[in-house]
Design an enzyme around this catalytic site. Sequence first.
Site, mmCIF file in Angstrom:
data_model
loop_
_atom_site.group_PDB
_atom_site.id
_atom_site.type_symbol
_atom_site.label_atom_id
_atom_site.label_comp_id
_atom_site.label_asym_id
_atom_site.label_seq_id
_atom_site.Cartn_x
_atom_site.Cartn_y
_atom_site.Cartn_z
ATOM 1 N N GLU A 122 0.823 -1.212 0.000
ATOM 2 C CA GLU A 122 0.000 0.000 0.000
ATOM 3 C C GLU A 122 0.854 1.257 0.000
ATOM 4 O OE1 GLU A 122 -4.174 -1.118 1.948
ATOM 5 O OE2 GLU A 122 -2.626 -0.983 3.464
ATOM 6 N N CYS A 129 3.525 8.498 1.624
ATOM 7 C CA CYS A 129 4.024 7.488 2.564
ATOM 8 C C CYS A 129 4.268 6.215 1.756
ATOM 9 C CB CYS A 129 2.972 7.288 3.654
ATOM 10 S SG CYS A 129 3.478 6.081 4.874
ATOM 11 N N SER A 145 12.000 6.188 8.310
ATOM 12 C CA SER A 145 11.662 5.802 9.689
ATOM 13 C C SER A 145 12.128 4.382 9.955
ATOM 14 C CB SER A 145 10.146 5.890 9.881
ATOM 15 O OG SER A 145 9.800 5.411 11.162
ATOM 16 N N LEU A 175 10.710 5.176 18.737
ATOM 17 C CA LEU A 175 11.157 4.891 20.106
ATOM 18 C C LEU A 175 10.015 4.268 20.919
ATOM 19 C CD1 LEU A 175 13.588 5.129 21.995
ATOM 20 C CD2 LEU A 175 12.731 7.384 22.687
HETATM 21 N N1 SAH Z 1 8.850 0.246 9.974
HETATM 22 C C1 SAH Z 1 9.141 1.612 10.193
HETATM 23 C C2 SAH Z 1 8.114 2.502 9.502
HETATM 24 C C3 SAH Z 1 6.768 2.281 10.114
HETATM 25 S S1 SAH Z 1 5.394 3.301 10.050
HETATM 26 C C4 SAH Z 1 9.142 1.904 11.667
HETATM 27 O O1 SAH Z 1 8.654 1.084 12.436
HETATM 28 O O2 SAH Z 1 9.651 2.955 12.046
HETATM 29 C C5 SAH Z 1 5.664 4.822 10.829
HETATM 30 C C6 SAH Z 1 5.280 4.925 12.312
HETATM 31 O O3 SAH Z 1 3.952 4.494 12.650
HETATM 32 C C7 SAH Z 1 6.231 4.115 13.183
HETATM 33 O O4 SAH Z 1 6.715 4.934 14.207
HETATM 34 C C8 SAH Z 1 5.308 3.075 13.720
HETATM 35 O O5 SAH Z 1 5.801 2.552 14.921
HETATM 36 C C9 SAH Z 1 4.025 3.816 13.883
HETATM 37 N N2 SAH Z 1 2.862 2.972 14.084
HETATM 38 C C10 SAH Z 1 2.725 1.653 13.810
HETATM 39 N N3 SAH Z 1 1.489 1.224 14.154
HETATM 40 C C11 SAH Z 1 0.822 2.292 14.640
HETATM 41 C C12 SAH Z 1 -0.512 2.477 15.125
HETATM 42 N N4 SAH Z 1 -1.380 1.495 15.134
HETATM 43 N N5 SAH Z 1 -0.868 3.718 15.533
HETATM 44 C C13 SAH Z 1 0.020 4.741 15.462
HETATM 45 N N6 SAH Z 1 1.273 4.618 15.002
HETATM 46 C C14 SAH Z 1 1.690 3.405 14.609
#
Ligand code: SAH
Length: 413
Positions: A115, A128, A242, A265
């Site tokens: 997606e 994104c 990220s 984090l």
């Molecule tokens: N794999 C990468 C990019 C992920 S998406 C990573 O983990 O950094 C970008 C952000 O969305 C990340 O910080 C991820 O932890 C966060 N994220 C994932 N699931 C989420 C949710 N259900 N609600 C809010 N943020 C979420």
Amino acid sequence: MQIPGHIDPVTTGTVPLRGGNRIDLVGLTRDAIGGVLVEAGLDAKAAKLRAKQIWHWIYHRGVTDFEAMTDIAKAMRPWLTDRFIIGRPTVREAQVSSDGTRKWLLAAADGQEYEMVFIPDADRGTLCVSSQVGCTLNCRFCHTGTMRLVRNLGAGEIVGQVMLARDELGEWPKGTMAGFGPDPEDDDEEGGHYTADGRILTNIVMMGMGEPLYNFEEVKGALKIVMDGDGLALSRRRITLSTSGVVPMMARAGEEIGVNLAVSLHAVSKEIRDEIVPLNRKYGIDELLKACAAYPGAGNSRRITFEYVMLKDKNDSDDDARELVRLIKHYGLHAKVNLIPFNPWPGAMYECSTPERVRAFSNLIFKAGISAPVRTPRGRDIMAACGQLKSAATKPTRAELDRIAEEKQAALG
Ligand code: SAH
Ligand code: SF4
């Protein structure tokens, strides 16, 4: 029943096998395009010139048809068409949120689905982008984390998302190409002058499906193309990668790609981060924050962003906020914090913190002199918000989800 904000998905066609045995040029470097032209029979000098022209048409003008390449001799265009294609992912489904966010379910040539999401704002438009089909990691609050990793996306499939977004947003420049005169043999050169146009797509975040630093080479190859001044020409300052904290790859990301870094984090203690971001059991908070401090180019002008998902009664107390401030100062980081209200998905085990709690958490960090804005959830009604992406339409049971989580944990070692 009318669901507020819901817009019926538009289903589009089936996947044709892209290109057959022709080579897709999207995702190849300029040199690699020259290389395949040589293999197809051009001499080195001609291949170099043609590669330069083709590159410009592909990435500057968004052309997908060799016949449109008006500075390439007419006789040569069918020769190119017989051997190469300029591919795009297939759009399986396109949805628009009530807030204007758009989500596309895409299919690769092998039918694998992923997606991409476009988030329009007053002053910018952010795409994104996904880096993998699924994810090997299983952050417990993330929908993508409930999928197995199917495969990495190739550089062409990653840059292809940006190309398709520009197609869909209708923002390829019109007119002739600056510096490329018309072909004297050609009689159908279009008029006008190339203009840079006001861009709709201004920023890219590698925050779709997957962990980009577990697919380093392909992500690097794609972003190099995106940043190339003769093509899509997006500044590295407008690109953010990220990572959930793949420490060994962070320095290389800074040195070799040089884009902004965001780090997921999400927790300030070993106990909680081990639980919600299981990669923490491999690369702990101390190691992660040291790698952030050492991130090439990190400084006041290029601050690292810490993403912090707000989970009710899990990581959202005043003490957590104070500890976050302490850690940022202790490691001497030039950082800002991005607070992400948890976005729900079917089967998720968490709840979002209350708005009051999120505000209090944010205020505590701001008071310490660190910027901590709250990210407005976008596209929740079409499951396009952070962490809601998941390509398979299946709905695994809790037991299956636990099994996938266990498998992934075991694979981490
Ligand atoms: N794999 C990468 C990019 C992920 S998406 C990573 O983990 O950094 C970008 C952000 O969305 C990340 O910080 C991820 O932890 C966060 N994220 C994932 N699931 C989420 C949710 N259900 N609600 C809010 N943020 C979420
Ligand atoms: Fe993978 Fe990122 Fe989701 Fe974690 S948050 S499971 S690393 S996509």
